[in-house]
Each structure stands twice: as structure tokens, then as C-alpha cells.
Design an enzyme around this catalytic site. Structure first.
Site, PDB file in Angstrom:
ATOM      1  N   CYS A  72       0.654  -1.233  -0.043  1.00 39.13           N
ATOM      2  CA  CYS A  72      -0.171   0.114  -0.106  1.00 39.13           C
ATOM      3  C   CYS A  72       0.682   1.264   0.230  1.00 39.13           C
ATOM      4  O   CYS A  72       1.757   1.473   1.139  1.00 39.13           O
ATOM      5  CB  CYS A  72      -0.893   0.174   1.284  1.00 39.13           C
ATOM      6  SG  CYS A  72      -1.917   1.340   1.285  1.00 39.13           S
ATOM      7  N   CYS A 202      -4.873   6.126  -4.437  1.00 37.48           N
ATOM      8  CA  CYS A 202      -4.089   4.842  -4.235  1.00 37.48           C
ATOM      9  C   CYS A 202      -2.895   5.033  -4.689  1.00 37.48           C
ATOM     10  O   CYS A 202      -2.529   5.343  -5.896  1.00 37.48           O
ATOM     11  CB  CYS A 202      -4.713   3.769  -5.202  1.00 37.48           C
ATOM     12  SG  CYS A 202      -3.823   2.322  -5.167  1.00 37.48           S
TER      13      CYS A 202
HETATM   14  N1  LIG Z   1      -6.308  -2.412  -2.417  1.00 35.31           N
HETATM   15  C1  LIG Z   1      -4.855  -2.825  -2.697  1.00 35.31           C
HETATM   16  C2  LIG Z   1      -4.032  -2.220  -1.678  1.00 35.31           C
HETATM   17  C3  LIG Z   1      -4.038  -0.839  -0.976  1.00 35.31           C
HETATM   18  C4  LIG Z   1      -3.470   0.064  -1.992  1.00 35.31           C
HETATM   19  C5  LIG Z   1      -3.222   1.506  -1.336  1.00 35.31           C
HETATM   20  N2  LIG Z   1      -4.594   2.285  -1.284  1.00 35.31           N
HETATM   21  C6  LIG Z   1      -2.036   2.346  -1.859  1.00 35.31           C
HETATM   22  O1  LIG Z   1      -2.196   3.410  -1.646  1.00 35.31           O
HETATM   23  O2  LIG Z   1      -1.092   1.681  -2.768  1.00 35.31           O
HETATM   24  C7  LIG Z   1      -4.520  -4.209  -3.016  1.00 35.31           C
HETATM   25  O3  LIG Z   1      -5.693  -4.904  -2.797  1.00 35.31           O
HETATM   26  O4  LIG Z   1      -3.687  -4.367  -3.756  1.00 35.31           O
END
Ligand SMILES: N[C@@H](CCC[C@H](N)C(=O)O)C(=O)O
Length: 263
Positions: A72, A202
Site C-alpha cells: 500500500c 491509491c
Molecule cells: N487495495 C490494494 C491495496 C491498497 C493500495 C493502497 N491504497 C495504496 O495506496 O497503494 C490491493 O488490494 O492491492
């Protein structure tokens, strides 16, 4: 159980931080992340001691539905901010953090951190579908899987449920990003995250978008500014790795009564 927690965010991608070796289950994570009956968050960051060489701390990241992810990008900056504010690490030194995707190092920069996110991997072409609209995209791994689709404009997209995607190409699920170019090397992006739904940002997704955008222009290196609904992130791709720079905020500390959560 009375559990201490902190709450933080990076460009609006928000996290409950648990700084204790509490037994976590997918159900407890989902209940903590519930925005009406819990604290509310896109995910949980559990701070664990790391046992392998290279980093003293392991970022145990969980999505809001209780699933795990390898990495993340916003979380790792918030995790670094928490380590600084809790007095574990110096404010002005590199902070190595172990993750399921490997070691990531956060360097303090302005109001946030610049993080070495590791070398991106292009996965080839795939597709996403929202209703009747099909989108061609490029797969990128940032340790976790992404599908990056260029679109003329991101605003009208309906992202209240997961876009359909090729489950043979992405057997573990995928984070789907849509982006549009505002000007050269300046993009706008929206994302539907695996395990969390549409989020305001993200970090790994912005890296994937920058890599796919550069690739579409025949480039392998460059610096790209990515505007997300929750703010702005800057991604630099060089010959070795991908850097992600952005803010990291700790907002609150408190206690949660886990018996009062809704399971
Ligand atoms: N939902 C993603 C993991 C989280 C990613 C995050 N919000 C970021 O900032 O990179 C997954 O399941 O890979």
C-alpha cells in the site's frame, strides 16, 4: 477488548493504525473499517516487529473488506509518519519498512515522504468493463496487481461497484485505475481498489498509472504528477525503481471497544 488505535491518511486514503500484536481477523478488520458502525477506513495498518534483516518494522496491511494485500503506497507513508510520531525512528533519516512485497524505504520530504516503491513490472494488455463500456488497459505490478486504463475523462465513470475484469489474467483480483492526461506529464486518476472499493487515492495505483502513461509514450523514465480525488502525488520512474512522493497525516489517537463493533 479495549484497543488503542491511531487514525491517519495519505491524500484521503485513510487507515486505522493498530500498534500492537493484536490477533486480527478479516471480520475484525472489516468491522473497524465500517464507516457507520466502526471507526471507518479504507484499510488497517498493523505495526509489527520485523524479524528479517533490513528493517525493524513490518507493515501488515489489510483492505477494508478484511482481505490482505502485498503493498500500500499511501499506507507506507502513513506508517512511516506513525513511526516518527511515536518516537520509534528519527524524523530526518531513511525509514526502511518491510512489506509483503519486500523492503520499502521512506525518505522524509516536505510534509510527507518520498518512498522507493521498487521496480514496476509491466504485465501486458487486458481490459475492464463498466456496464456496456469496455476499456483497454495495461497491467502493471507494483508488488500488488493493477490494470491501468486511459480514458478521455474520469469524472463520469460509475465506480460504486467493481469494474468487470479478466479473472484469468488477474486470478487474485486487481486494482483498476482510470486516467486522463491534463497536460504533458500531469494526469488525473480515479481508482477502484481491490478489497476497498473506490478510494480517494491509491499510491501504488498512481505509480502504475505513471508507468503505463510513460510506456504509452515510448518512455521508460520520467516524472509524472497525478491528481487524485484526495490530492496530488508525484511519481518518478528511473532506470532502477519507482519513487512515490506525497503527504502523510496522523489525525487522531483513541481507544475502540471491539465488543461494541458490528460483526
Ligand atoms: N487495495 C490494494 C491495496 C491498497 C493500495 C493502497 N491504497 C495504496 O495506496 O497503494 C490491493 O488490494 O492491492
Amino acid at each position: 477488548m479495549r484497543l488503542p488505535y491511531a487514525k491517519g491518511h495519505g491524500t484521503g486514503n485513510d487507515f486505522v493504525i493498530l500498534d500492537a500484536d493484536v490477533p486480527l481477523t478479516p471480520e475484525l478488520v472489516a468491522a473497524l473499517c465500517d464507516r457507520h458502525f466502526g471507526i471507518g477506513a479504507d484499510g488497517v495498518l498493523r505495526v509489527l516487529p520485523n524479524t528479517s534483516p533490513g528493517a525493524a518494522w513490518f507493515m501488515d496491511y489489510w483492505n477494508s473488506d478484511g482481505s490482505l494485500s502485498e503493498m500500500c503506497g499511501n499506507g507506507v507513508r502513513v506508517f512511516a509518519r506513525h513511526l516518527v510520531e511515536s518516537g520509534r525512528v528519527a524524523e530526518d533519516a531513511p525509514i526502511p519498512i518491510a512489506t509483503r512485497a519486500g523492503l520499502r524505504t521512506a525518505l522524509p520530504e516536505g510534509p510527507g515522504f518520498r518512498v522507493d516503491m521498487g521496480a514496476p513490472v509491466l504485465l501486458g494488455t487486458s481490459w475492464a468493463q463498466i456496464g456496456d463500456a469496455k476499456f483497454d488497459g495495461v497491467g502493471v505490478s507494483m508488488g500488488n496487481p493493477h490494470l491501468v486504463c486511459p480514458v478521455p475523462t474520469v469524472e463520469p465513470l460509475h465506480l460504486w461497484e467493481s469494474p468487470a475484469f479478466d479473472t484469468d489474467f488477474y486470478p487474485e483480483g486487481v486494482n483498476v485505475e482510470f486516467y486522463t492526461e491534463l497536460e504533458p506529464d500531469h494526469l488525473r486518476m480515479r481508482v477502484y481498489e481491490r478489497g476497498s472499493g473506490e478510494t480517494l487515492s491509491c499510491g501504488t495505483g498512481t505509480c502504475a498509472v505513471a508507468v503505463a502513461y510513460l510506456h504509452a509514450g515510448g518512455r521508460t523514465t520520467g516524472t509524472v504528477t497525478v491528481d487524485v480525488p484526495g490530492g496530488r502525488l508525484v511519481v518518478t520512474v528511473d532506470d532502477q525503481t519507482c519513487w512515490l512522493a506525497g503527504p502523510a497525516v496522523i489525525l487522531a489517537h483513541g481507544f475502540v471497544d471491539t465488543d461494541a463493533l458490528r460483526y
